[in-house]
Design a protein around this motif. Structure first.
Motif, PDB file in Angstrom:
ATOM      1  N   GLN A 158      -1.446  -2.230   1.179  1.00 38.28           N
ATOM      2  CA  GLN A 158      -0.668  -0.987   1.167  1.00 38.28           C
ATOM      3  C   GLN A 158       0.071  -0.808   2.486  1.00 38.28           C
ATOM      4  OE1 GLN A 158      -3.821   1.806   0.502  1.00 38.28           O
ATOM      5  NE2 GLN A 158      -3.682   1.680  -1.745  1.00 38.28           N
ATOM      6  N   GLU A 159      -0.651  -0.984   3.583  1.00 37.79           N
ATOM      7  CA  GLU A 159      -0.047  -0.794   4.903  1.00 37.79           C
ATOM      8  C   GLU A 159       1.091  -1.786   5.148  1.00 37.79           C
ATOM      9  OE1 GLU A 159      -4.041   0.909   7.153  1.00 37.79           O
ATOM     10  OE2 GLU A 159      -3.459  -1.183   7.425  1.00 37.79           O
ATOM     11  N   ALA A 160       0.940  -3.021   4.683  1.00 34.68           N
ATOM     12  CA  ALA A 160       1.978  -4.035   4.880  1.00 34.68           C
ATOM     13  C   ALA A 160       3.189  -3.801   3.977  1.00 34.68           C
ATOM     14  CB  ALA A 160       1.397  -5.424   4.625  1.00 34.68           C
ATOM     15  N   SER A 161       2.964  -3.245   2.801  1.00 35.03           N
ATOM     16  CA  SER A 161       4.034  -3.076   1.813  1.00 35.03           C
ATOM     17  C   SER A 161       4.836  -1.794   1.986  1.00 35.03           C
ATOM     18  CB  SER A 161       3.448  -3.087   0.400  1.00 35.03           C
ATOM     19  OG  SER A 161       2.823  -4.312   0.128  1.00 35.03           O
ATOM     20  N   LEU A 162       4.202  -0.738   2.432  1.00 33.05           N
ATOM     21  CA  LEU A 162       4.836   0.581   2.453  1.00 33.05           C
ATOM     22  C   LEU A 162       5.459   0.850   3.825  1.00 33.05           C
ATOM     23  CD1 LEU A 162       2.134   2.443   0.361  1.00 33.05           C
ATOM     24  CD2 LEU A 162       4.375   1.609  -0.401  1.00 33.05           C
ATOM     25  N   THR A 163       6.577   0.165   4.061  1.00 32.54           N
ATOM     26  CA  THR A 163       7.285   0.260   5.334  1.00 32.54           C
ATOM     27  C   THR A 163       8.715   0.724   5.094  1.00 32.54           C
ATOM     28  OG1 THR A 163       8.012  -2.040   5.275  1.00 32.54           O
ATOM     29  CG2 THR A 163       5.859  -1.592   6.290  1.00 32.54           C
ATOM     30  N   PHE A 164       9.343   1.180   6.133  1.00 28.66           N
ATOM     31  CA  PHE A 164      10.687   1.738   6.050  1.00 28.66           C
ATOM     32  C   PHE A 164      11.698   0.868   6.794  1.00 28.66           C
ATOM     33  CE2 PHE A 164       7.862   5.303   5.452  1.00 28.66           C
ATOM     34  CZ  PHE A 164       8.489   6.075   4.478  1.00 28.66           C
TER      35      PHE A 164
END
Length: 165
Positions: free
Chosen positions: A13-19
């Motif tokens: 989740q942390e790696a995928s949910l970036t801006f």
């Protein structure tokens, strides 16, 4: 018992949910989405979105309490310190049978390793702030943020579900 699968789920989740970019308008849109979900469900939550140097969005829904603001502050401190979600840090502490106070000398009055704090990660830069929700059970606080980020970033939430813990 905390499994490696839940920790791997959170890391994904942390790696995928970036801006690609994150502005005041991004924070407003994200905070408004979380707030509207909370209102629709009647959840007594606090929503706080900040860059490390300033607050960009805050909402306290009916039924929330001053204590929720304090929990949000403490969860945000975990994200700022570790550049990870507060749920990931908390699950790691449980898996290691340790505490933030014992392992890092951190005061429980200042740090809460409970779900509900999620890093704002800017691609090519790193973690620049935190999205925090407080008022639901910790896993639900965490997943409210994840599900809303999936909606905003065009990601399939089914691919970023948490493993059972």
């Amino acid at each position: 018992m905390v499994t490696n699968a839940i920790l791997a789920s959170i890391a994904r989740q942390e790696a995928s949910l970036t801006f690609g970019k994150f502005t005041e308008n991004t924070a407003w849109a994200l905070g408004s989405l979380i707030r509207h979900r909370g209102e629709a469900e009647g959840w007594p939550i606090v929503v706080d979105i900040r860059l490390f140097h300033r607050q960009l969005f805050f909402a306290a829904l009916p039924g929330s309490a001053p204590d929720n603001v304090e929990w949000a502050r403490r969860k945000r401190n975990v994200v700022e310190r570790f550049h990870r979600s507060s749920y990931a840090v908390g699950r790691e502490m449980v898996a290691k049978k340790d505490t933030l106070a014992n392992r890092y000398g951190l005061s429980l009055a200042e740090y809460a390793d409970h779900g509900g704090g999620f890093p704002i990660t800017l691609q090519g830069t790193g973690v620049i702030g935190a999205i925090v929700v407080s008022g639901l059970p910790q896993r639900d606080d965490h997943m409210l943020i994840v599900d809303t980020l999936c909606e905003m970033l065009g990601q399939d939430p089914a691919e970023l579900r948490l493993a059972d813990d």
